[in-house]
Design an enzyme around this catalytic site. Structure first.
Site, PDB file in Angstrom:
ATOM      1  N   GLU A  55      -4.858 -14.461 -22.250  1.00  0.00           N
ATOM      2  CA  GLU A  55      -5.215 -13.139 -22.795  1.00  0.00           C
ATOM      3  C   GLU A  55      -4.239 -12.042 -22.368  1.00  0.00           C
ATOM      4  OE1 GLU A  55      -6.631 -14.642 -20.331  1.00  0.00           O
ATOM      5  OE2 GLU A  55      -7.288 -13.253 -18.774  1.00  0.00           O
TER       6      GLU A  55
ATOM      7  N   ARG B  72      -9.471 -22.178  -4.692  1.00  0.00           N
ATOM      8  CA  ARG B  72      -9.198 -20.765  -4.989  1.00  0.00           C
ATOM      9  C   ARG B  72      -7.896 -20.309  -4.349  1.00  0.00           C
ATOM     10  NH1 ARG B  72     -13.717 -16.552  -3.838  1.00  0.00           N
ATOM     11  NH2 ARG B  72     -11.924 -15.305  -4.462  1.00  0.00           N
TER      12      ARG B  72
ATOM     13  N   HIS C 295      -3.808 -17.027 -17.609  1.00  0.00           N
ATOM     14  CA  HIS C 295      -4.408 -15.965 -18.425  1.00  0.00           C
ATOM     15  C   HIS C 295      -3.728 -15.833 -19.784  1.00  0.00           C
ATOM     16  CE1 HIS C 295      -6.817 -14.325 -15.122  1.00  0.00           C
ATOM     17  NE2 HIS C 295      -5.784 -14.561 -14.347  1.00  0.00           N
TER      18      HIS C 295
ATOM     19  N   CYS D 190      -9.319 -18.574 -15.236  1.00  0.00           N
ATOM     20  CA  CYS D 190      -9.116 -18.207 -13.835  1.00  0.00           C
ATOM     21  C   CYS D 190     -10.469 -18.036 -13.138  1.00  0.00           C
ATOM     22  CB  CYS D 190      -8.238 -16.963 -13.739  1.00  0.00           C
ATOM     23  SG  CYS D 190      -7.593 -16.645 -12.096  1.00  0.00           S
TER      24      CYS D 190
ATOM     25  N   ILE E 120      -2.361 -15.494 -11.711  1.00  0.00           N
ATOM     26  CA  ILE E 120      -2.606 -14.372 -10.814  1.00  0.00           C
ATOM     27  C   ILE E 120      -3.631 -14.781  -9.758  1.00  0.00           C
ATOM     28  CG2 ILE E 120      -3.502 -12.012 -10.656  1.00  0.00           C
ATOM     29  CD1 ILE E 120      -2.319 -11.511 -13.404  1.00  0.00           C
TER      30      ILE E 120
ATOM     31  N   GLU F 157     -12.936 -11.345 -10.457  1.00  0.00           N
ATOM     32  CA  GLU F 157     -13.155 -11.830  -9.097  1.00  0.00           C
ATOM     33  C   GLU F 157     -14.379 -12.728  -9.060  1.00  0.00           C
ATOM     34  OE1 GLU F 157     -11.375 -11.930  -6.368  1.00  0.00           O
ATOM     35  OE2 GLU F 157      -9.847 -11.086  -7.664  1.00  0.00           O
ATOM     36  N   SER F 158     -14.170 -14.005  -8.740  1.00  0.00           N
ATOM     37  CA  SER F 158     -15.276 -14.962  -8.795  1.00  0.00           C
ATOM     38  C   SER F 158     -16.359 -14.636  -7.769  1.00  0.00           C
ATOM     39  CB  SER F 158     -14.763 -16.391  -8.604  1.00  0.00           C
ATOM     40  OG  SER F 158     -14.138 -16.535  -7.357  1.00  0.00           O
TER      41      SER F 158
END
Lengths: 317, 196
Positions: free
Chosen positions: B175, B108, B173, B81, B137, B50-51
């Site tokens: 990952e 965002r 993502h 992200c 996401i 969460e930024s």
């Protein structure tokens, strides 16, 4: 062109929340405090668990207009609670656009036999569990994230510790078992053999595991992270500690919500976030605890003194 | 050449997933929570998360400035992200602080809330075939980019994979998948930086 509502994106959002704190909020103002303090998400519910426990009655999904205002107030993900088995509440929350639904034992169950078939939804679900069997049954129903149940609103960490140790211990045990014992074990714990095999192979749940139910101090959060929680839900621990009392009774605002001191709530929430981030560093937890500036944690209750009917964690299985 | 040491910012987010993918891709990887572990890193990955939260924690734990200093000094950086939002010049339509490591403006939750999160087969020229299984996401997109920024992939008409010198950004993502091509691409960048 793309695929929405897949298992990967549902479980994926929970993976993005790891290492963070998700805070129960009742109002948009509380949601803003939570975001300012560094929460990774907020959980919208009608009343915080300690108030549900004190007030009694039926606890339901939040007012949807209020959930919308909470969604408008913050940029972090918004979760909301639905009653166990209440698929229509869950449908409403999905249609409203919340980011996660908690099918929660903290609200009064709507169905005393069955949970929601969560595979039918595009929105992901988190569910509570006390042990590995319960966790895997919820995952079979489509839960994309698991949290310990703990004993919500008790201010007492003992049940969360019990549940986290039970789940982590069972995972380690499954990983060590010979393959031929897994069928009997799956039968004993009431879980799907496929999931039991996955857990035994990977030595982890296929979804993220958070702690919930009783976290009320920075040290509580650090304890649960050390016991293997991947993140923390704080229900009553923040806004109950910041509740305003007069003559020993909570004060209410014009809308009937318990009054809280936003400064104390912010301080409390920040301290729990810091202790969660740096859970393995006792000096950081000391710093976090000192930053409370003498604000007292919520009143805690001895869970052994509660009647069976007062326990929230035994709802759903 | 020995394996590069790549730190993954671990204030919050999907850290383990990046550590495992980097280790499969020829790097030694570890979580970074302190200035000491940042100093031991040849490169830094900022994961998904969460930024709003991580920007605040970077400030509170005094890690933002040291990261900016290292990247200005040539340390390779990759943000996925949340990490790309944190690295951007600014966030479109929002008064959100960022580190300004990438000359891009990001939007965002550009594709929508969680319900709109999706898996997409993304064509990425730099990675060749087959298409890359991109997981978005609550993802950001690139609203605008400066002249020094190369757009490596786009989705729904907006950049979602960018490179500016030794700084990489992805809206999605890698990952979360078993496809390590973006991780190997980054490890290649890190090795090039070490030998150059």
């Amino acid at each position: 062109m793309g695929h929405t509502g897949t298992t990967t994106v549902k479980r994926g959002l929970a993976q993005m929340l790891k290492g963070g704190v998700i805070m129960d909020v009742v109002t948009p103002e509380q949601a803003s405090v939570a975001q300012e303090a560094g929460a990774v998400a907020v959980m919208a519910l009608e009343r915080i668990p300690a108030d549900i426990r004190a007030d009694g009655g039926v606890a339901r999904m939040s007012d949807l207009g209020l959930v919308q205002r909470i969604m408008d107030a913050v940029t972090i993900p918004v979760m909301a609670k639905a009653r166990i088995g209440h698929l229509a509440e869950a449908q409403c929350l999905e249609a409203l656009g919340v980011d996660y639904i908690d099918e929660s034992e903290v609200l009064t169950p709507a169905d005393d036999k069955y949970h929601i078939d969560k595979h039918k939804f595009s929105v992901p679900f988190v569910c509570g569990a006390r042990d590995i069997g319960e966790a895997l049954r919820r995952i079979s129903e489509g839960a994309a994230m698991i949290r310990s149940k703990g004993e919500a609103g008790s201010g007492n960490i003992v049940e969360a510790v019990r549940h986290m140790r039970a789940i982590r211990g069972a995972i380690a045990e499954l990983h060590a078992l010979p393959e031929e014992e897994l069928v009997a074990r799956a039968r004993d714990i009431g879980a799907s053999l496929d999931l039991v095999r996955d857990v035994a192979r990977d030595a982890s749940l296929p979804v993220v595991l958070f702690c919930a139910g009783g976290v009320s101090t920075p040290a509580d959060a650090a304890l649960m992270m050390q016991l293997g929680a991947e993140g923390i839900f704080v229900g009553s621990g923040i806004f109950k500690a910041a509740a305003i009392y007069r003559n020993g009774k909570p004060e209410y605002d014009d809308n009937g919500f318990p009054k809280v001191d936003p400064e104390i709530a912010l301080r409390y929430a920040r301290a729990i976030v810091a202790a969660t981030t740096h859970f393995e560093d006792p000096k950081a937890v000391v710093e976090a605890s000192k930053s409370l500036g003498g604000a007292k944690p919520m009143y805690g209750i001895d869970v052994r003194q509660l009647d069976e009917s007062q326990l929230l964690s035994t709802r759903g299985n | 050449m020995s394996e590069p040491a790549i730190g993954v910012l671990a204030l919050q987010g999907d850290v383990d997933e990046h550590v495992r993918a980097l280790e499969r891709s020829g790097a030694r990887a570890f979580p970074v929570k302190t200035r000491a572990s940042l100093a031991a890193s040849d490169a830094l990955v900022v994961p998904g998360g969460e930024s709003t939260t991580v920007i605040r924690l970077l400030d509170r734990f005094e890690l933002g400035d040291p990261i900016v200093e290292r990247v200005r000094g040539g340390m390779p950086f990759w943000g996925t992200c949340m990490g790309m939002i944190v690295a951007a010049r600014d966030v479109a339509g929002m008064d959100q602080k960022t580190l300004g490591l990438l000359d891009i403006s990001v939007r965002r939750n550009a594709f929508g809330r969680q319900i709109a999160s999706e898996e997409v087969e993304l064509h990425i020229e730099a990675l060749g075939t087959p298409a890359f299984p991109a997981v978005f996401i609550r993802a950001p997109w690139i609203e605008s980019a400066g002249p020094g920024v190369e757009i490596l992939a786009s989705h729904r008409g907006h950049g979602v994979f960018v490179r500016q010198g030794r700084v990489l950004g992805t809206s999605f993502h890698p990952e979360l998948t078993a496809d390590d091509r973006v991780h190997r691409y980054f490890v290649g960048m890190v090795n090039a930086a070490r030998s150059g």
